[in-house]
Design an enzyme around this catalytic site. Structure first.
Site, PDB file in Angstrom:
ATOM      1  N   VAL A  44      21.400  13.709  -8.220  1.00  0.00           N
ATOM      2  CA  VAL A  44      20.658  14.396  -9.496  1.00  0.00           C
ATOM      3  C   VAL A  44      21.052  15.938  -9.168  1.00  0.00           C
ATOM      4  CG1 VAL A  44      18.590  15.035 -10.507  1.00  0.00           C
ATOM      5  CG2 VAL A  44      18.987  12.749  -9.940  1.00  0.00           C
ATOM      6  N   ALA A  72      11.859  11.592  -0.793  1.00  0.00           N
ATOM      7  CA  ALA A  72      12.173  10.147  -0.417  1.00  0.00           C
ATOM      8  C   ALA A  72      12.677   9.879  -1.823  1.00  0.00           C
ATOM      9  CB  ALA A  72      11.059   9.544   0.195  1.00  0.00           C
ATOM     10  N   ASN A 116      10.066  12.199  -7.967  1.00  0.00           N
ATOM     11  CA  ASN A 116       9.004  10.960  -8.081  1.00  0.00           C
ATOM     12  C   ASN A 116       7.788  10.818  -7.334  1.00  0.00           C
ATOM     13  OD1 ASN A 116       9.816  10.001 -10.834  1.00  0.00           O
ATOM     14  ND2 ASN A 116      11.523   9.284 -10.149  1.00  0.00           N
ATOM     15  N   VAL A 155       6.840  11.924 -10.699  1.00  0.00           N
ATOM     16  CA  VAL A 155       6.909  13.338 -11.210  1.00  0.00           C
ATOM     17  C   VAL A 155       5.801  14.060 -11.514  1.00  0.00           C
ATOM     18  CG1 VAL A 155       7.732  12.889 -13.413  1.00  0.00           C
ATOM     19  CG2 VAL A 155       8.670  14.852 -12.365  1.00  0.00           C
ATOM     20  N   ASP A 156       4.944  13.286 -12.400  1.00  0.00           N
ATOM     21  CA  ASP A 156       3.797  14.417 -12.878  1.00  0.00           C
ATOM     22  C   ASP A 156       2.739  14.413 -11.742  1.00  0.00           C
ATOM     23  OD1 ASP A 156       4.707  14.520 -15.596  1.00  0.00           O
ATOM     24  OD2 ASP A 156       4.140  12.579 -15.918  1.00  0.00           O
ATOM     25  N   ARG A 183      16.164   8.049 -23.393  1.00  0.00           N
ATOM     26  CA  ARG A 183      16.692   6.639 -23.571  1.00  0.00           C
ATOM     27  C   ARG A 183      16.017   6.157 -24.843  1.00  0.00           C
ATOM     28  NH1 ARG A 183      14.891   6.302 -17.210  1.00  0.00           N
ATOM     29  NH2 ARG A 183      16.903   7.050 -16.254  1.00  0.00           N
ATOM     30  N   HIS A 208       5.849   9.205 -16.693  1.00  0.00           N
ATOM     31  CA  HIS A 208       7.354   8.611 -16.367  1.00  0.00           C
ATOM     32  C   HIS A 208       7.154   7.321 -15.353  1.00  0.00           C
ATOM     33  CE1 HIS A 208      11.452   8.619 -15.557  1.00  0.00           C
ATOM     34  NE2 HIS A 208      11.387   8.981 -14.383  1.00  0.00           N
TER      35      HIS A 208
END
Length: 308
Positions: free
Chosen positions: A11, A79, A119, A121-122, A150, A174
């Site tokens: 990413v 991770a 993640n 993420v929030d 998506r 998410h």
């Protein structure tokens, strides 16, 4: 504009690839625990600059001191999801990693806008808010922006319309409790079922679309071991909205302080994004069913936060 990317996995690397084409970017700093790999990626990107119509940004591989004075910092380190895991399984390990990272980032760039991608993420964004003095408008999560993309793509295939002419979100978190507030969704300005009825299309199967949206990332992950193109494009979309002061509405993870009846919890809601990060949190009225789904997301996120 100086942008630092912490974590040069799939990413982070793709984010850098998008940034080298952004005319407003003057310097990109990449940090990764595997420095040689990060150096190779940056060398490789440097060979694209003769072909890009941008400002030929300065490309740097360094440590945290080199990030000093960043306008935007993107965090993708931590991770990574393994087969058989959910994003929620990463809570404890990434909590420790990100508390260390945010201290280093704030020391060198206290005025930056920080975008978290790690993640869950929030929850990780809230962990970093608690471990730093960043205000909520400048430390935010990529939230459900990728889920929204998506969803809009899947809906676009049903209505046979360019997804840029569709309007809607996935909100909440998410993860498995993300939900689609259909009362806010529009196709070319029309309510979804009305559009389908008037244009000879079958009605949408709302639960099937939600399921396919939530499963999309895992289907990609199962086949290639990561998801990178969509999430990198989502982060780039946030960066562009910030730098260009767009006042765009994006569903991002932001610390709620009473909005939507939620206090002291990062959740993904519609935000006005411009210079300085989140400028406003928009209010919406949900249906009773949507409200129940929003509360389910809240309960889930609070349960994860208790593990951090």
């Amino acid at each position: 504009m100086k942008v630092s990317v912490i974590g040069m996995g799939a990413v982070g690397t793709e984010i850098v690839g998008l940034l080298v084409h952004m005319s407003e970017v003057t310097e990109i700093v990449a940090i990764d625990k595997l420095r040689e790999r990060a150096e190779a990626e940056i060398w490789d990107f440097s060979h694209t600059t003769p072909f890009t119509y941008a400002k030929n940004p300065r490309l740097v591989v360094g440590e945290y001191p080199e990030t000093a004075g960043s306008d935007i910092v993107v965090i993708t380190a931590g991770a990574q999801l393994q087969k058989g895991q959910t994003r929620d399984d990463l809570v404890r390990v990434n909590s420790q990693i990100l508390q260390d990272i945010i201290g280093r980032v704030e020391h060198h760039s206290p005025g930056a806008v920080v975008i978290n991608v790690t993640n869950p993420v929030d929850v990780m964004t809230q962990v970093m808010l608690r471990a730093s003095s960043y205000p909520r408008e400048r430390l935010l999560s990529a939230g459900t922006l990728i889920d929204t993309a998506r969803f809009l793509r899947i809906l676009a295939e049903h209505v046979k319309i360019d997804p840029k002419n569709l309007y809607g979100y996935m909100l909440g978190d998410h993860g498995a409790t993300g939900f689609i507030p259909w009362s806010l969704c529009r196709v070319c300005g029309a309510e979804v079922d009305t559009f389908c009825r008037l244009n000879g299309l079958p009605p949408v199967d709302r639960e099937d679309i939600r399921r396919r949206t939530l499963e999309a990332g895992f289907r990609i992950f199962e086949r290639k071991g990561n998801t990178n193109h969509g999430i990198a494009a989502s982060v780039f979309r946030i960066i562009r909205a910030i730098e260009c002061n767009e006042q765009s509405i994006l569903p991002l993870g932001v610390l709620l302080k009473g909005e939507y009846g939620v206090d002291d919890l990062v959740m993904s809601v519609p935000c006005v994004v411009g210079r300085g990060g989140v400028q406003r949190i928009l209010a919406h009225e949900f249906t009773a069913e949507e409200e129940a789904q929003f509360r389910a997301s809240e309960r889930h996120l609070r349960s994860l936060l208790a593990l951090a």
